[in-house]
Design a protein around this motif. Structure first.
Motif, short mmCIF file in Angstrom:
data_model
loop_
_atom_site.label_atom_id
_atom_site.label_comp_id
_atom_site.label_asym_id
_atom_site.label_seq_id
_atom_site.Cartn_x
_atom_site.Cartn_y
_atom_site.Cartn_z
N CYS A 129 30.98 33.29 41.62
CA CYS A 129 32.26 32.87 41.04
C CYS A 129 32.75 31.57 41.66
O CYS A 129 33.41 30.77 40.99
CB CYS A 129 33.30 33.98 41.23
N HIS B 8 35.56 34.31 36.21
CA HIS B 8 36.29 35.58 36.23
C HIS B 8 35.38 36.76 35.89
O HIS B 8 35.63 37.88 36.34
CB HIS B 8 37.46 35.52 35.25
N MET C 96 33.69 37.64 39.21
CA MET C 96 34.61 37.58 40.34
C MET C 96 34.57 38.89 41.14
O MET C 96 34.50 39.97 40.57
CB MET C 96 36.03 37.31 39.84
N THR C 97 34.64 38.77 42.45
CA THR C 97 34.70 39.93 43.34
C THR C 97 36.09 40.00 43.99
O THR C 97 36.87 39.04 43.93
CB THR C 97 33.62 39.86 44.42
N ASP C 98 36.36 41.12 44.65
CA ASP C 98 37.70 41.32 45.21
C ASP C 98 37.99 40.37 46.36
O ASP C 98 39.15 39.97 46.55
CB ASP C 98 37.83 42.77 45.71
N ASP C 99 36.98 39.97 47.12
CA ASP C 99 37.23 39.12 48.28
C ASP C 99 37.58 37.68 47.91
O ASP C 99 38.17 36.97 48.73
CB ASP C 99 36.03 39.14 49.23
N CYS C 100 37.23 37.26 46.72
CA CYS C 100 37.54 35.88 46.30
C CYS C 100 38.46 35.85 45.09
O CYS C 100 38.64 34.78 44.49
CB CYS C 100 36.26 35.11 46.01
N ALA C 101 39.04 36.97 44.71
CA ALA C 101 39.88 37.02 43.51
C ALA C 101 41.11 36.15 43.65
O ALA C 101 41.53 35.47 42.69
CB ALA C 101 40.28 38.47 43.22
N ALA C 102 41.71 36.14 44.84
CA ALA C 102 42.94 35.35 45.03
C ALA C 102 42.68 33.86 44.83
O ALA C 102 43.46 33.17 44.16
CB ALA C 102 43.50 35.62 46.42
N TRP D 159 42.07 33.06 41.03
CA TRP D 159 43.32 33.03 40.27
C TRP D 159 44.16 31.81 40.64
O TRP D 159 44.82 31.22 39.78
CB TRP D 159 44.12 34.31 40.51
N ALA E 126 46.44 39.88 44.45
CA ALA E 126 45.10 40.09 45.03
C ALA E 126 45.10 39.89 46.54
O ALA E 126 44.35 40.55 47.26
CB ALA E 126 44.09 39.16 44.37
N ASP E 127 45.92 38.95 47.03
CA ASP E 127 46.00 38.69 48.46
C ASP E 127 47.46 38.41 48.82
O ASP E 127 47.96 37.31 48.59
CB ASP E 127 45.13 37.48 48.83
#
Length: 323
Positions: free
Chosen positions: A195, A222, A225-231, A234, A260-261
């Motif tokens: 991503c 998107h 996209m993974t949770d660690d880089c979602a912020a 976006w 997300a963060d």
């Protein structure tokens, strides 16, 4: 070392370390299994210590393994002694790299650079040593020297993804997005479909005014996209939406970045600016105050919060009717 189908490969609690660590037929395999697979640093250190004594303190391999154990335990000075002693037996790329890594962790980057350069005298154009040297130069703020080293890596190893990405980033921030786009597309052609790469391609396309390719790259970013880089994804999407004039969608993207963060200070600042433009002073003040506690190193937080307080005070003073 054989075991049943449901049991462990090696029962470390019942292992006779002195017996097997002294056996040159199995001690290396045993150490690597305990160190890399089991992650038992204490037992691995015991095996390496016994094996070093059995080798009369002349085997570079066990000195390096002892240094790895000391690094995991945070004993950097002991690791330094082992690696320096290992260099006297044999000069290896691994030894120079670990020794420079130790000096970086001990906040001695000049010594790290010296050992990288010493290693390059023995192993010219080695990508491991050059990459470490480039990273250290970048940490010291010597960006021109760092990029020159990354370009040197690409002259003989054209598929080095880290070097390609760093050179592309430099061209992007030098207002040369067309050249940066070529490098990022090269990374994508090599099979890296992360991503981050997709979003960097989207930013380059947006800077080149290729809006259709930018939107398609954003959608692909998107999708993977993974949770660690979602912020961050976006947050960058919000910048693209804001550049296209869709303020409402940009506000939603910054809100999702914060969701997300919750510690994403940059997204808080940008969302606060949009709220301020809408006249929602209290929400903007709350966001900036929260960003100040989460990311006090950002100068944008201090500037926008000071500007907000100045405008509020000015309006209060003007509304009082004083001359």
């Amino acid at each position: 070392m054989a075991t049943g189908a449901d049991g462990q490969f090696v029962n470390l609690a019942r292992l006779n370390i002195d017996k097997y660590a002294s056996d040159v037929q199995v001690n290396r395999q045993l150490f690597e299994y305990v160190f890399f697979h089991e992650g038992d640093i204490k037992t691995a250190h015991q095996i390496a210590s016994v094996a070093t004594k059995s080798a009369n303190f002349e085997d570079w391999y066990w000195k390096n393994q002892l240094a790895k154990c000391y690094i995991r335990m945070g004993l950097y000075q002991d690791a330094e002694k082992q690696l320096i002693s290992s260099l006297k037996n044999r000069k290896l790329i691994e030894t120079y790299a670990f020794l420079a890594k130790i000096y970086c962790r001990m906040d001695q980057p000049i010594k790290a650079i010296n050992y990288y350069q010493e290693g390059l005298q023995c192993y010219e154009n080695d990508p491991t040593l050059l990459t470490g040297l480039a990273r250290t130069r970048e940490l010291l703020g010597e960006l021109d020297e760092s990029i020159a080293i990354y370009k040197r890596i690409l002259t003989f190893q054209g598929n080095n993804i880290e070097a390609i990405a760093c050179v592309a980033t430099t061209f992007y921030y030098e207002d040369k997005p067309e050249i940066a786009l070529r490098y990022y597309r090269r990374i994508m052609q090599m099979g890296v479909m992360s991503c981050e790469v997709m979003m960097n391609i989207a930013l380059c396309c947006f800077a080149c005014q290729q809006f259709d390719f930018a939107l398609s790259s954003v959608m692909r970013a998107h999708s993977v996209m993974t949770d660690d880089c979602a912020a961050d994804i976006w947050y960058d999407t919000g910048h693209i939406m804001l550049g296209m004039g869709d303020v409402k969608q940009a506000s939603r993207c910054f809100t999702l970045a914060i969701a997300a963060d919750p510690d994403h200070g940059e997204a808080m600042v940008n969302l606060a600016i949009l709220k301020h433009r809408e006249g929602r002073i209290d929400q903007a003040k709350s966001l900036l105050t929260n960003a100040l506690s989460k990311a006090p190193h950002l100068f944008e937080v201090h500037f926008n919060l000071a500007l907000l307080y100045f405008q509020v005070c000015f309006r209060t003073y003007a509304g009082s009717g004083r001359d």
